[in-house]
Design an enzyme around this catalytic site. Structure first.
Site, short mmCIF file in Angstrom:
data_model
loop_
_atom_site.label_atom_id
_atom_site.label_comp_id
_atom_site.label_asym_id
_atom_site.label_seq_id
_atom_site.Cartn_x
_atom_site.Cartn_y
_atom_site.Cartn_z
CG HIS A 1 1.26 -21.77 12.05
ND1 HIS A 1 0.77 -22.47 10.98
CD2 HIS A 1 1.70 -22.71 12.94
CE1 HIS A 1 0.88 -23.77 11.21
NE2 HIS A 1 1.45 -23.95 12.39
CD GLU B 1 10.45 -2.36 1.70
OE1 GLU B 1 9.47 -2.17 0.97
OE2 GLU B 1 10.91 -1.49 2.47
CE LYS C 1 27.84 -16.18 -24.72
NZ LYS C 1 26.93 -17.24 -24.96
CB SER D 1 8.69 8.54 3.07
OG SER D 1 7.60 9.23 2.50
CD GLN E 1 24.67 -14.74 -29.70
OE1 GLN E 1 25.61 -15.16 -30.35
NE2 GLN E 1 23.87 -13.78 -30.15
CE LYS F 1 6.91 4.45 6.32
NZ LYS F 1 6.07 4.35 5.15
N1 ARG Z 1 28.23 -15.85 -29.90
C1 ARG Z 1 27.98 -17.26 -29.88
C2 ARG Z 1 27.35 -17.66 -28.53
O1 ARG Z 1 27.30 -16.85 -27.68
C3 ARG Z 1 29.25 -18.01 -30.05
C4 ARG Z 1 29.13 -19.33 -30.76
C5 ARG Z 1 28.61 -19.15 -32.10
N2 ARG Z 1 28.75 -20.27 -32.92
C6 ARG Z 1 28.15 -20.36 -34.11
N3 ARG Z 1 28.36 -21.37 -34.81
N4 ARG Z 1 27.34 -19.42 -34.49
O2 ARG Z 1 26.86 -18.75 -28.35
#
Ligand code: ARG
Length: 460
Positions: A155, A289, A324, A276, A321, A282
């Protein structure tokens, strides 16, 4: 002209192009994409699906493209949407018809599934290596502070005496689990989606085992729909990284507290602190942080991808898509945070005197006082009550337990003798906590050795 323009009578609207493109971020996958294409082309040649001269021309062309990309000589274009079509278009421009044969028995759907999986596979050892470096720093620091008494908290109230070494090694345990979680993820993801085609496999006599093996996978994925639809490995990585950041963030929070004037348990090296613009006195723990703050974005990356995936019907959908950027962001964030955090800990100054002083106030030997009476025969519950009363008396008198006279102690219980003062010494309270995993030196030494072995076993 677009690769797929055959069935279309009009050009794509410019805004659609902008929405649709992924080359701005998926160019990061160029190596994986070329590696996958090399394995695919060789397999097509070996299986007699394309001619050996074509397979050889494709390999040579792809290797040339790889060299040129690495030399910074290639400009990708959003007209070709993504990394897969950019590379295919470059190849065809360079070697002609043979280039147009590369995409036989393949789809961008299994291509992207493959590239992304290989990217995750490639980053896991990088992050694990950074975690192991952090473990080394923790072990080094812990070795120096095994007898440095500090208050352990619950605590955020002073609770019982521990050593600074034990506190550090608690984090070492978390980071070791993070390493094994990443290893688990790497083990589970290592099945190859290539050859799943768009979703339904292919009529060509491909050899999925050959490509899987060539690309370092344990086996081809069992089901072609799952092959193109699965992003579990990305979600697992993001989950692992979220937990890892949660650990770093808790640690960061403690570093921030320890740097404050209220604690002053540590001081950060000038190279790992900031000043600072207005307050000349400071010295701020910005590194800690920022790590704490960036934890939020990694959680966001996980939540984002979970949400993208939650309602998708099988198999591939363009929503995917969106898989990523969160993964790239989380990987970049973690790979930036881990080394600087390790360096920050490696270079900090530890004020053991302030820790010891803090441990001296707050009655963190109260449990030991109760244990003393218990060992003399009093039931623990009664010993607890007696000690509670003594603490109240101390608070009223502005004393610590060990500052009470023997008369004052004996007024509470005649079991108290001279030896109570030894029992109440914080150093003894800590040294006697020899239960497995406890703060006694014998125990922290074991903890440190086990983590050192864990690191060595991974041979980096
Ligand atoms: N650029 C697409 C992705 O990142 C690749 C696959 C696309 N496939 C399709 N049939 N449009 O997922």
């Amino acid at each position: 002209m677009k690769l797929w323009s055959g069935r279309f009578a009009k050009d794509t609207d410019a805004l659609v192009n902008e929405l649709n493109e992924s080359i701005s971020f998926d160019q990061r996958l160029y190596r994986e994409d070329i590696q996958g294409s090399l394995a695919h082309a060789k397999m097509l040649g070996d299986c007699g699906i394309i001619s050996q001269p074509d397979a050889a021309a494709i390999a040579e062309g792809l290797n040339g493209i790889l060299r040129d990309i690495e030399a910074g000589k290639v400009e990708f274009t959003a007209d070709n949407e993504d990394i897969h079509m950019n590379i295919e278009a470059l190849l065809t421009a360079r070697i002609g018809d043979a280039g147009k044969r590369l995409h036989t028995a393949r789809s961008r759907n299994d291509q992207v599934a493959l590239d992304f999986r290989m990217y995750v596979r490639r980053e896991i050892p990088v992050i694990a290596g950074q975690l192991l470096e952090l473990e080394r720093v923790l072990c080094r620091q812990a070795r120096q502070y095994q007898t440095a008494v500090m208050p352990g908290y619950t605590h955020l109230q002073r609770a019982q005496p521990i050593s600074f070494a034990q506190h550090l090694m608690a984090y070492a345990q978390m980071f070791a689990r993070d390493v094994t979680r990443l290893e688990d993820c790497a083990g589970r993801l290592n099945q190859c989606p290539l050859g799943s085609g768009a979703l339904a496999g292919t009529t060509y006599p491909i050899d999925r085992r050959q490509t899987a093996e060539a690309l370092g996978f344990d086996a081809p994925m069992d089901n072609s729909l799952d092959g193109v639809s699965d992003r579990d490995y990305a979600l697992e990585l993001l989950s692992d990284l979220s937990i890892l950041m949660m650990h770093l963030s808790r640690f960061a929070e403690e570093v921030i507290l320890w740097c404050s004037w209220e604690f002053k348990f540590i001081e950060l090296d000038d190279a790992y602190a900031t000043g600072s613009s207005i307050m000349p006195q400071k010295k701020n723990p910005d590194v800690a942080e920022l790590v704490r703050g960036k934890t939020g974005r990694v959680y966001g990356d996980l939540m984002g991808l979970l949400t993208v995936m939650k309602g998708l019907p099988l198999a591939y959908n363009k929503d995917m898509q969106e898989d990523k950027e969160p993964v790239f962001d989380a990987v970049d964030t973690v790979e930036m945070c881990l080394p600087v955090f390790a360096r920050m800990l490696d270079t900090m100054t530890v004020h053991t005197d302030n820790m010891r002083q803090a441990a001296g106030r707050g009655f963190i030997n109260a449990t030991d006082c109760a244990d003393y009476l218990t060992k003399k025969g009093m039931p623990f519950r009664d010993a607890y009550t007696v000690t509670g009363r003594l603490v109240a008396e101390c608070t009223a008198k502005g004393k610590t337990l060990e500052e009470l006279t023997l008369e004052e102690l004996r007024a509470a219980s005649d079991l108290f003798g001279e030896d109570v003062y030894e029992a109440l010494k914080l150093e003894n309270c800590m040294a006697l906590r020899r239960s497995f995993g406890g703060p006694a030196v014998s125990e922290t030494t074991g903890q440190i050795q086990r983590i050192e072995r864990f690191v060595e076993a991974r041979g980096t």
